[in-house]
Design a protein around this motif. Structure first.
Motif, PDB file in Angstrom:
ATOM      1  N   MET A  98      -2.616   1.306   7.826  1.00  0.00           N
ATOM      2  CA  MET A  98      -3.250   2.003   6.709  1.00  0.00           C
ATOM      3  C   MET A  98      -4.642   1.438   6.425  1.00  0.00           C
ATOM      4  O   MET A  98      -5.576   2.175   6.087  1.00  0.00           O
ATOM      5  N   VAL A 106      -6.980   2.867   9.113  1.00  0.00           N
ATOM      6  CA  VAL A 106      -7.281   4.277   8.843  1.00  0.00           C
ATOM      7  C   VAL A 106      -8.248   4.414   7.678  1.00  0.00           C
ATOM      8  O   VAL A 106      -9.174   5.229   7.700  1.00  0.00           O
ATOM      9  N   ASP A 107      -8.065   3.605   6.628  1.00  0.00           N
ATOM     10  CA  ASP A 107      -8.960   3.679   5.477  1.00  0.00           C
ATOM     11  C   ASP A 107     -10.375   3.245   5.849  1.00  0.00           C
ATOM     12  O   ASP A 107     -11.353   3.774   5.332  1.00  0.00           O
ATOM     13  N   ARG A 108     -10.505   2.287   6.766  1.00  0.00           N
ATOM     14  CA  ARG A 108     -11.834   1.839   7.169  1.00  0.00           C
ATOM     15  C   ARG A 108     -12.522   2.846   8.082  1.00  0.00           C
ATOM     16  O   ARG A 108     -13.750   3.020   8.031  1.00  0.00           O
ATOM     17  N   MET A 109     -11.770   3.526   8.925  1.00  0.00           N
ATOM     18  CA  MET A 109     -12.356   4.490   9.857  1.00  0.00           C
ATOM     19  C   MET A 109     -12.576   5.860   9.229  1.00  0.00           C
ATOM     20  O   MET A 109     -13.249   6.706   9.814  1.00  0.00           O
ATOM     21  N   ARG A 110     -12.057   6.139   8.042  1.00  0.00           N
ATOM     22  CA  ARG A 110     -12.232   7.435   7.398  1.00  0.00           C
ATOM     23  C   ARG A 110     -13.670   7.614   6.930  1.00  0.00           C
ATOM     24  O   ARG A 110     -14.243   6.701   6.326  1.00  0.00           O
ATOM     25  N   PRO A 111     -14.334   8.793   7.150  1.00  0.00           N
ATOM     26  CA  PRO A 111     -15.740   8.990   6.724  1.00  0.00           C
ATOM     27  C   PRO A 111     -15.868   8.990   5.209  1.00  0.00           C
ATOM     28  O   PRO A 111     -15.003   9.515   4.493  1.00  0.00           O
ATOM     29  N   ARG A 112     -17.021   8.455   4.714  1.00  0.00           N
ATOM     30  CA  ARG A 112     -17.275   8.356   3.274  1.00  0.00           C
ATOM     31  C   ARG A 112     -17.925   9.641   2.750  1.00  0.00           C
ATOM     32  O   ARG A 112     -18.701  10.279   3.449  1.00  0.00           O
ATOM     33  N   ARG A 113     -17.661  10.018   1.524  1.00  0.00           N
ATOM     34  CA  ARG A 113     -18.294  11.171   0.872  1.00  0.00           C
ATOM     35  C   ARG A 113     -19.636  10.749   0.261  1.00  0.00           C
ATOM     36  O   ARG A 113     -19.696   9.791  -0.484  1.00  0.00           O
TER      37      ARG A 113
END
Length: 372
Positions: free
Chosen positions: A284, A287-294
């Motif tokens: 988790m 995944v949170d680190r690789m998720r693109p930022r808004r």
């Protein structure tokens, strides 16, 4: 009167004799309990054949083990212990309600030379054994080793295991005990530093022997208490048997029930719970680190700058022309101006200290009728 008493006494003697005879007859079967015995259908057979073993006088429902052993005779027993027997070709049999049995035993060459016997012994419960002479055809024959003269040791008391299991044993550490017994020298010569063999066996398997030397001298007619350490392998549990042997003869056997190391089971249960939870948490986090930022903040900031630029480009009315504003100063303003209002025409600003609504007597006031 005296004659009548003598006649009564003489009549009571035969009755007393009959009572004693009946008591002896009723007690003789119990006192003369049958001894275990073994008979063979053949006295000699070759490897690959079989022989029928018949037994009687055993304990009802007892589990027995039948083996062909070398270097043995019924008078001296199995000299080398079960290490002299063909253990891989042995057979187990259970006695019936009358203590008898009959079963075929395959013929195999024992590891020791003949003379040989068919050795039958109990596996559990009270110890009992019996031997029958048997010849393995084609097997080597050698004379038996001479009996040692002089000092001879005999176990005088029952053996016991001292000690208890600790916390480490609960987590799989090797169980350890101390075998305690008392021996006496029944020979004519002293016994110095005797060497005992301590074996441990699990179930129907043969004991694993280990030689241990006791330091001391036992004089003829004397006795001594012997204490020998016994240790099993790590994680061992179940029913074990500790055997004591001296000069090739088994002197005593002691059962040992070892509890299951539940700490090991608890460790594996916790490992199966903690490791998946840790892997899930790491996954988790990845995944949170690789998720693109808004980029909502930057879009709003750019939008505000564009609105300010539009405001600066709008034409202005009035005599006073304020100094042009740069984008940096416009962006620093706390309240950005709307595109359809200019700073001079803003309804909320004051003109000459007054509100934007014109007064009746103002200098710029015009009437509908014109100048008078």
């Amino acid at each position: 009167m005296g004659g009548k008493m003598r006649m009564a006494a003489l009549g009571a003697v035969p009755a007393l004799v009959l009572v004693l005879l009946a008591g002896v007859a009723s007690m003789s079967p119990a006192s003369a309990a049958p001894q275990p015995s073994v008979k063979l259908s053949e006295s000699e057979a070759g490897t690959g054949g079989s022989v029928t073993v018949t037994g009687s006088g055993w304990r009802p429902g007892a589990l027995l083990m039948m083996l062909i052993c070398g270097q043995s005779v019924p008078s001296r027993g199995v000299i080398g212990g079960t290490n002299s027997c063909a253990n891989a070709d042995g057979r187990a049999v259970t006695t019936d309600a009358k203590g008898g049995f009959s079963k075929r035993l395959p013929v195999a060459e024992p590891p020791k030379p003949c003379p040989c016997v068919v050795h039958v012994a109990t596996v559990t419960g009270e110890k009992a054994e019996a031997d029958a002479i048997f010849m393995v055809a084609g097997h080597s024959v050698e004379p038996l080793p001479k009996e040692e003269s002089g000092g001879r040791l005999s176990v005088l008391t029952d053996t016991r295991l001292d000690g208890s299991s600790g916390l480490l044993t609960w987590f799989g550490s090797p169980p350890a005990r101390t075998l305690v017994f008392t021996v006496g020298n029944v020979g004519t010569a002293p016994v110095k530093n005797p060497v005992f063999s301590v074996g441990t066996s699990h179930g129907v398997f043969a004991p694993q022997w280990e030689e241990q030397q006791w330091r001391g001298t036992i004089a003829p007619g004397r006795k001594a208490q012997i204490r020998l350490p016994v240790e099993l392998s790590a994680g061992a549990h179940g029913d074990y048997t500790v055997s004591l042997k001296y000069s090739g003869k088994v002197l005593a056997e002691q059962p040992w029930g070892v509890g299951r190391p539940w700490g090991v089971t608890l460790f594996w249960i916790l490992l199966c719970v903690v490791v998946p939870a840790a892997v899930f948490r790491v996954g988790m986090a990845v995944v949170d680190r690789m998720r693109p930022r808004r980029s909502t903040g930057r879009a709003g900031r750019h939008r505000g700058l564009r609105l300010t630029e539009l405001t600066l480009r709008m034409p202005r009315t009035g005599s006073a022309s304020p100094s042009p504003q740069t984008p940096a100063s416009a962006s620093a303003s706390p309240v950005p101006a709307l595109p359809w209002f200019t700073p001079d025409n803003d309804p909320g600003t004051a003109t000459h200290g007054q509100l934007s609504a014109p007064h009746e007597n103002g200098p710029t006031t015009q009437t509908r009728k014109g100048h008078t």
